[in-house]
Design an enzyme around this catalytic site. Structure first.
Site, mmCIF file in Angstrom:
data_model
loop_
_atom_site.group_PDB
_atom_site.id
_atom_site.type_symbol
_atom_site.label_atom_id
_atom_site.label_comp_id
_atom_site.label_asym_id
_atom_site.label_seq_id
_atom_site.Cartn_x
_atom_site.Cartn_y
_atom_site.Cartn_z
ATOM 1 N N SER A 20 42.346 43.452 15.451
ATOM 2 C CA SER A 20 42.406 44.299 16.650
ATOM 3 C C SER A 20 42.213 45.770 16.309
ATOM 4 O O SER A 20 41.412 46.474 16.937
ATOM 5 C CB SER A 20 43.739 44.096 17.373
ATOM 6 O OG SER A 20 43.849 42.790 17.880
ATOM 7 N N ASP A 65 45.955 49.462 9.211
ATOM 8 C CA ASP A 65 44.695 48.801 9.554
ATOM 9 C C ASP A 65 43.615 49.793 9.962
ATOM 10 O O ASP A 65 42.448 49.653 9.581
ATOM 11 C CB ASP A 65 44.912 47.785 10.679
ATOM 12 C CG ASP A 65 45.869 46.679 10.298
ATOM 13 O OD1 ASP A 65 46.147 46.534 9.091
ATOM 14 O OD2 ASP A 65 46.342 45.971 11.205
ATOM 15 N N GLY A 79 44.549 37.780 15.709
ATOM 16 C CA GLY A 79 45.803 37.191 15.245
ATOM 17 C C GLY A 79 45.696 36.506 13.906
ATOM 18 O O GLY A 79 46.560 35.708 13.549
ATOM 19 N N SER A 80 44.667 36.818 13.143
ATOM 20 C CA SER A 80 44.456 36.142 11.859
ATOM 21 C C SER A 80 45.145 36.845 10.702
ATOM 22 O O SER A 80 45.177 36.332 9.586
ATOM 23 C CB SER A 80 42.962 36.019 11.563
ATOM 24 O OG SER A 80 42.358 37.300 11.517
ATOM 25 N N GLY A 81 45.674 38.047 10.933
ATOM 26 C CA GLY A 81 46.364 38.763 9.874
ATOM 27 C C GLY A 81 45.476 39.643 9.028
ATOM 28 O O GLY A 81 45.903 40.168 8.005
ATOM 29 N N LEU A 82 44.229 39.841 9.468
ATOM 30 C CA LEU A 82 43.291 40.685 8.717
ATOM 31 C C LEU A 82 43.066 42.032 9.408
ATOM 32 O O LEU A 82 42.149 42.761 9.053
ATOM 33 C CB LEU A 82 41.950 39.963 8.551
ATOM 34 C CG LEU A 82 41.982 38.615 7.823
ATOM 35 C CD1 LEU A 82 40.574 38.043 7.691
ATOM 36 C CD2 LEU A 82 42.631 38.753 6.441
ATOM 37 N N GLY A 83 43.902 42.355 10.369
ATOM 38 C CA GLY A 83 43.770 43.624 11.077
ATOM 39 C C GLY A 83 42.647 43.635 12.084
ATOM 40 O O GLY A 83 42.034 44.681 12.328
ATOM 41 N N GLU A 134 45.412 52.739 20.229
ATOM 42 C CA GLU A 134 46.015 51.408 20.202
ATOM 43 C C GLU A 134 47.521 51.446 20.395
ATOM 44 O O GLU A 134 48.081 50.651 21.157
ATOM 45 C CB GLU A 134 45.669 50.717 18.881
ATOM 46 C CG GLU A 134 46.045 49.248 18.863
ATOM 47 C CD GLU A 134 45.572 48.552 17.596
ATOM 48 O OE1 GLU A 134 45.701 47.321 17.532
ATOM 49 O OE2 GLU A 134 45.090 49.240 16.673
#
Length: 345
Positions: free
Chosen positions: A119, A163, A113-117, A151
């Site tokens: 998952s 991502d 959930g950090s916004g860096l892709g 996914e």
């Protein structure tokens, strides 16, 4: 035998959100992103014990159970389970070796959930580990495409396509997202001095708050499906921003690049209500008053990492003021290499 893999996380520089269906199916999406030296990691160890052991430190899951051909998607390390199930389904003969038992361990340099892709990068990383173990004939496109299908279609997790392709290819890439899940990745040859100037001019700040992107992405999808003109026109401009940024980046025009980032952030806020919040706005206000030039949240928004464009001379001052808010400044460099794996016999 031990197999390890790693895949790089990414910064979404421009066009993020236009890679999400139905917008990309209706209008075509353009995204410019770049991978950085923060990674997802995976290790598979053959155990010959007839057991599957999962140590997913990124998901805080540690479990062990007898081998099964189909793993239940039960909320415990679903990314690992989803990759396993798809590999067993698509490559039953090659993957028969897995019946002997194995341990898989995963962890990440950044929180979910950090916004860096994180998952999607983890799915690519896990899949790359299985590909290396089973000697599957995958190139970068095949790796990214299957990771996307696992996914988005198998696990039904909301999100776009950028991502998976960023993690598989690595480096600076200008990506085109067309109908029927067609993706074209255009690697950019950015001169070294431009990359170093961009690194010197960027500051990556973690707000300390992770968020689920699903609700934000769901609202974006709904706005596109329902013909919300305000949101769609904003997405059109965000798509164009990736075209404009590609030119600015290749020329080393960081003044224009900073302007594009600032304008794109204003448009991104029109795509969904939860993109920004008082915490994000406070961080941006503090940074701007200290000398930052422009800013945007990486990923869907709502929290995670904020990237700032800053005059390198003022970078220390901006970092000092942001640190007072309780978040973390995360040093980084851009990384050229995509997902890769290796064996220890």
């Amino acid at each position: 035998m031990i197999i390890r893999s790693k895949a790089p996380l990414r910064l979404g520089l421009a066009g993020g959100g236009t890679d999400v269906s139905p917008y990309s199916d209706m209008f075509g999406g353009f995204v410019l992103n770049a991978t950085i030296n923060l990674y997802a990691y995976s290790t598979i160890e053959e155990t010959h014990a007839g057991m599957i052991t999962i140590d997913a430190y990124d998901a805080s899951v540690h479990t062990s159970f007898p081998y099964q051909d189909l793993l239940e998607i039960n909320g415990e390390a679903n990314l690992i389970r989803g990759v396993f199930n798809r590999v067993r389904k698509d490559y039953p003969e090659e993957s028969s070796i897995m019946k002997n038992g194995f341990r898989i361990t995963t962890y990440n340099d950044a929180p979910a959930g950090s916004g860096l892709g994180t998952s999607s990068t983890m799915v690519v990383c896990i899949l790359k580990c299985f590909v290396e173990w089973l000697n599957l004939p995958f190139g970068d496109y095949e790796l990214a495409r299957l990771a996307y299908e696992i996914e988005r279609k198998d696990l039904l997790l909301a999100g776009g396509k950028q991502d998976q392709y960023a993690a598989a290819f690595g480096g600076f890439n200008y990506m085109e997202f067309l109908r029927n899940d067609m993706v074209i990745v255009n690697p950019l040859r950015v001169k070294k001095w431009i990359v170093e100037e961009l690194e010197a001019s960027m500051l990556l700040y973690f707000t300390g708050k992770s968020r689920s992107s699903a609700a934000i992405i769901s609202e974006q999808q709904k706005n596109a499906s329902n013909g919300n003109q305000r949101a769609i026109e904003a997405m059109h401009r965000i798509r164009q921003s990736s075209v404009d940024m590609k030119v600015a980046l290749l020329k080393g025009d960081l003044v224009t690049l900073a302007k594009i980032i600032g304008e794109a952030w204003e448009d991104k806020k029109k795509m969904a209500d939860a993109v920004t919040n008082p915490m994000i706005q406070e961080a941006m206000d503090v940074a701007m008053s200290s000398g930052a030039i422009s800013a945007k949240v990486s990923g869907a928004g709502g929290g995670g990492f904020i990237m700032f464009i800053v005059d390198p001379i003022k970078k220390t001052l901006v970092a000092k003021e942001l640190a007072k808010l309780g978040g973390d400044i995360v040093p980084f460099q851009f990384s050229d290499e995509g997902a890769h794996a290796w064996k220890l016999v």
